[in-house]
Motif scaffolding. Structure first.
Motif, PDB file in Angstrom:
ATOM      1  N   LYS A 241     122.374  75.980  66.212  1.00 15.34           N
ATOM      2  CA  LYS A 241     121.503  76.973  67.287  1.00 15.34           C
ATOM      3  C   LYS A 241     120.741  77.841  66.545  1.00 15.34           C
ATOM      4  CE  LYS A 241     123.512  74.915  70.700  1.00 15.34           C
ATOM      5  NZ  LYS A 241     122.823  74.358  71.740  1.00 15.34           N
ATOM      6  N   THR A 242     119.530  78.039  66.775  1.00 15.51           N
ATOM      7  CA  THR A 242     118.556  79.221  66.218  1.00 15.51           C
ATOM      8  C   THR A 242     118.152  79.709  67.424  1.00 15.51           C
ATOM      9  OG1 THR A 242     116.700  77.634  66.150  1.00 15.51           O
ATOM     10  CG2 THR A 242     118.236  77.622  64.273  1.00 15.51           C
ATOM     11  N   ALA A 243     117.192  80.899  67.044  1.00 19.14           N
ATOM     12  CA  ALA A 243     116.519  81.495  68.050  1.00 19.14           C
ATOM     13  C   ALA A 243     115.566  80.750  68.843  1.00 19.14           C
ATOM     14  CB  ALA A 243     115.672  82.795  67.525  1.00 19.14           C
ATOM     15  N   GLN A 244     114.802  79.761  68.224  1.00 16.66           N
ATOM     16  CA  GLN A 244     114.032  78.787  68.671  1.00 16.66           C
ATOM     17  C   GLN A 244     114.471  77.719  69.452  1.00 16.66           C
ATOM     18  OE1 GLN A 244     113.620  80.041  65.483  1.00 16.66           O
ATOM     19  NE2 GLN A 244     112.352  81.686  66.427  1.00 16.66           N
ATOM     20  N   GLY A 245     116.039  77.489  69.644  1.00 23.27           N
ATOM     21  CA  GLY A 245     116.748  76.481  70.277  1.00 23.27           C
ATOM     22  C   GLY A 245     117.479  75.732  69.229  1.00 23.27           C
ATOM     23  N   THR A 358     103.336  83.032  71.709  1.00 20.74           N
ATOM     24  CA  THR A 358     104.171  82.422  72.744  1.00 20.74           C
ATOM     25  C   THR A 358     103.783  81.337  73.166  1.00 20.74           C
ATOM     26  OG1 THR A 358     104.574  84.936  73.310  1.00 20.74           O
ATOM     27  CG2 THR A 358     105.483  83.024  74.650  1.00 20.74           C
ATOM     28  N   ARG A 359     102.488  80.895  73.574  1.00 19.59           N
ATOM     29  CA  ARG A 359     102.263  79.356  74.124  1.00 19.59           C
ATOM     30  C   ARG A 359     102.415  78.468  73.060  1.00 19.59           C
ATOM     31  NH1 ARG A 359      98.462  78.431  77.872  1.00 19.59           N
ATOM     32  NH2 ARG A 359      99.135  76.373  77.424  1.00 19.59           N
ATOM     33  N   ALA A 360     102.382  78.889  71.727  1.00 21.96           N
ATOM     34  CA  ALA A 360     102.476  77.701  70.578  1.00 21.96           C
ATOM     35  C   ALA A 360     103.941  77.647  70.313  1.00 21.96           C
ATOM     36  CB  ALA A 360     101.597  78.367  69.501  1.00 21.96           C
ATOM     37  N   GLY A 361     104.948  78.577  70.743  1.00 22.78           N
ATOM     38  CA  GLY A 361     106.313  78.397  70.311  1.00 22.78           C
ATOM     39  C   GLY A 361     106.608  79.141  69.218  1.00 22.78           C
ATOM     40  N   LEU A 362     105.785  79.944  68.892  1.00 27.36           N
ATOM     41  CA  LEU A 362     106.061  80.826  67.648  1.00 27.36           C
ATOM     42  C   LEU A 362     107.131  81.912  67.988  1.00 27.36           C
ATOM     43  CD1 LEU A 362     104.993  81.044  64.719  1.00 27.36           C
ATOM     44  CD2 LEU A 362     103.475  82.493  65.272  1.00 27.36           C
ATOM     45  N   THR A 363     107.030  82.452  69.094  1.00 28.83           N
ATOM     46  CA  THR A 363     107.834  83.628  69.611  1.00 28.83           C
ATOM     47  C   THR A 363     108.211  83.315  70.939  1.00 28.83           C
ATOM     48  OG1 THR A 363     105.762  84.934  70.651  1.00 28.83           O
ATOM     49  CG2 THR A 363     106.719  85.415  68.142  1.00 28.83           C
ATOM     50  N   GLN A 364     109.209  83.816  71.350  1.00 30.86           N
ATOM     51  CA  GLN A 364     109.865  83.350  72.834  1.00 30.86           C
ATOM     52  C   GLN A 364     109.376  84.153  73.991  1.00 30.86           C
ATOM     53  OE1 GLN A 364     112.674  81.252  72.972  1.00 30.86           O
ATOM     54  NE2 GLN A 364     111.940  80.664  71.074  1.00 30.86           N
ATOM     55  N   SER A 365     108.534  85.356  73.643  1.00 31.95           N
ATOM     56  CA  SER A 365     107.760  86.137  74.882  1.00 31.95           C
ATOM     57  C   SER A 365     106.673  86.847  74.173  1.00 31.95           C
ATOM     58  CB  SER A 365     108.777  86.972  75.279  1.00 31.95           C
ATOM     59  OG  SER A 365     109.396  87.889  74.605  1.00 31.95           O
ATOM     60  N   ASN A 366     105.594  87.254  74.975  1.00 28.52           N
ATOM     61  CA  ASN A 366     104.762  88.000  74.810  1.00 28.52           C
ATOM     62  C   ASN A 366     105.211  89.457  74.034  1.00 28.52           C
ATOM     63  OD1 ASN A 366     103.183  86.072  75.866  1.00 28.52           O
ATOM     64  ND2 ASN A 366     102.177  87.345  77.309  1.00 28.52           N
ATOM     65  N   GLY A 367     106.109  89.893  74.743  1.00 31.35           N
ATOM     66  CA  GLY A 367     106.964  91.255  74.217  1.00 31.35           C
ATOM     67  C   GLY A 367     107.371  91.310  72.782  1.00 31.35           C
TER      68      GLY A 367
END
Length: 418
Positions: A241-245, A358-367
């Motif tokens: 499990k990672t922050a990205q799933g 965020t759209r590219a999956g690099l981060t989980q949210s704009n924040g």
């Protein structure tokens, strides 16, 4: 108490590489493994089209079994997937159709074919589906035949049930039957295939012991259980499990590049253990790599990533992944092997870099992307971006037609406006 001195190659290997947590009858199992071919199995439910890296230690156990001259059985839970294992769960799993379960099994098999040799030989692996016998039982027949061997008192004492009830989470009667079904699996495999060993993670100990007891009580046949330790990372996280799933094993769910990066980014304290568990590298080579200090530990991490990725995806995929990572992180170059996401041009040019990340999956949210930028961890085309609200301009698109976005030192994605 000192560790037992095993005589069989199988248990000696498992002990040296750190796989063993519990064994029901260690001396008997050791003698059986030293005397001839032992057939052992591990069960896997088919709740998704791919297993994730949290299942890899079990897959490697079957590989070690075959490498030691024994026969592994991969038991797919076509039947038990319809019920759902309550172990470690706070809620019932959604019920899948028969067609979805069979499709998942077919997809999962492609991974096992990378780790095991299947065939008709005495030590060739088999893949079986417990739906073949579980769905054939009538309800009354099943309860009369096997229900008398299980007491509710004992079942309530097992962690898989007790912890769920202590958390006051509902457990359906359907799930409560899972232990009986898994135990009957062992009996069916013992009768049909001479299988005498069930293996699994330490969370399966209760189910495994119940199966061992059932085989010994009903048929009086030798049967054994063996579990691996609960595997967590040095930072305390759950393996896989990672922050990205989830870190999936099928390439359709996770690219070879991202799989290589997962191992490359292992914690320094995990490298030696992961090399022993998840690669075939000799133990003396593992000891050499594990002893590397300072920046040289990165060489050990690359060796881990190379070996693990080669085993799953092949040597070419591992080489491409390593080349892409080194080009991107060490040389600042682009590579066709880097993860690439296509987004509509009007959602890229003129959009906030935080939103695109965020759209590219690099981060989980704009924040998260904005906070990353404020800390100096968000980069566009290798240049730090201090303000996540900064708008992407047409001139940011490289001659290759992409944007290179990076989060920290470990994650890169190419965004291609289309």
């Amino acid at each position: 108490m000192t560790d037992p001195a095993f005589k069989s190659d199988f248990l000696k290997t498992l002990q040296a590489r750190g796989y063993i947590h519990q064994i029901t009858h260690p001396e008997e199992l050791d003698a059986a493994c030293a005397a001839g071919v032992v057939t052992g199995y591990i069960g896997f439910d088919a709740t998704a089209p791919s297993l994730h890296v949290g299942s890899l230690i079990q897959i490697m156990m079957l590989r070690r079994l075959q490498q030691a001259g024994h026969r592994p059985i991969v038991l797919m839970g076509g039947g038990t997937t319809k019920v759902g294992d309550p172990t470690g769960k706070d809620a019932s799993r959604p019920q899948l159709t028969d067609e979805t379960i069979q499709s998942n099994i077919a997809s999962i098999r492609t991974v096992f074919e990378k780790f095991l040799t299947f065939g008709d030989g005495p030590t060739d692996a088999l893949m079986l589906d417990n739906d073949a016998w579980l769905s054939g039982y009538g309800y009354i027949e099943f309860l009369r035949e096997y229900g008398t061997h299980f007491t509710v008192n004992r079942m309530l004492a097992f962690d898989s049930v007790k912890l769920r009830l202590e958390r006051e989470q509902p457990m359906t009667f359907l799930e409560f039957n899972y232990m009986l079904m898994q135990s009957v699996d062992f009996l069916e495999l013992n009768r049909g295939y001479g299988c005498s060993l069930q293996m699994g993670g330490s969370d399966q100990w209760g189910n495994i012991v119940s199966g061992v007891d059932l085989v010994r009580r009903v048929d009086g046949q030798p049967s054994f259980g063996l579990t691996t330790p609960l595997l967590t990372t040095a930072s305390g996280g759950k393996m896989g499990k990672t922050a990205q799933g989830a870190v999936w094993l099928n390439a359709e769910q996770l690219s070879p590049y991202d799989y290589w990066q997962f191992w490359r980014n292992a914690d320094d304290a995990d490298v030696g253990r992961f090399l022993r568990l998840f690669t075939d590298l000799p133990l003396d080579e593992v000891a050499r790599l594990e002893a590397l200090q300072g920046a040289e530990i990165n060489d050990a991490k690359k060796a881990l990533a190379d070996a693990a990725t080669t085993m799953l995806h092949g040597a070419d995929a591992a080489a491409h992944a390593r080349g892409a990572a080194e080009a991107a992180f060490e040389q600042g170059r682009l590579s066709a092997d880097l993860p690439t996401v296509e987004l509509p041009s009007d959602e890229v040019v003129g959009a906030m870099i935080a939103a695109v990340a965020t759209r590219a999956g690099l981060t989980q949210s704009n924040g998260e992307a904005r906070r990353l930028a404020q800390g100096g961890g968000l980069r566009l085309n290798d240049e730090p971006i201090a303000d996540g609200a900064r708008l992407i301009e047409a001139g940011d698109v490289t001659a290759d037609g992409v944007l290179k976005l990076a989060a920290g030192k470990k994650k890169i994605v190419l965004v291609r406006p289309v």
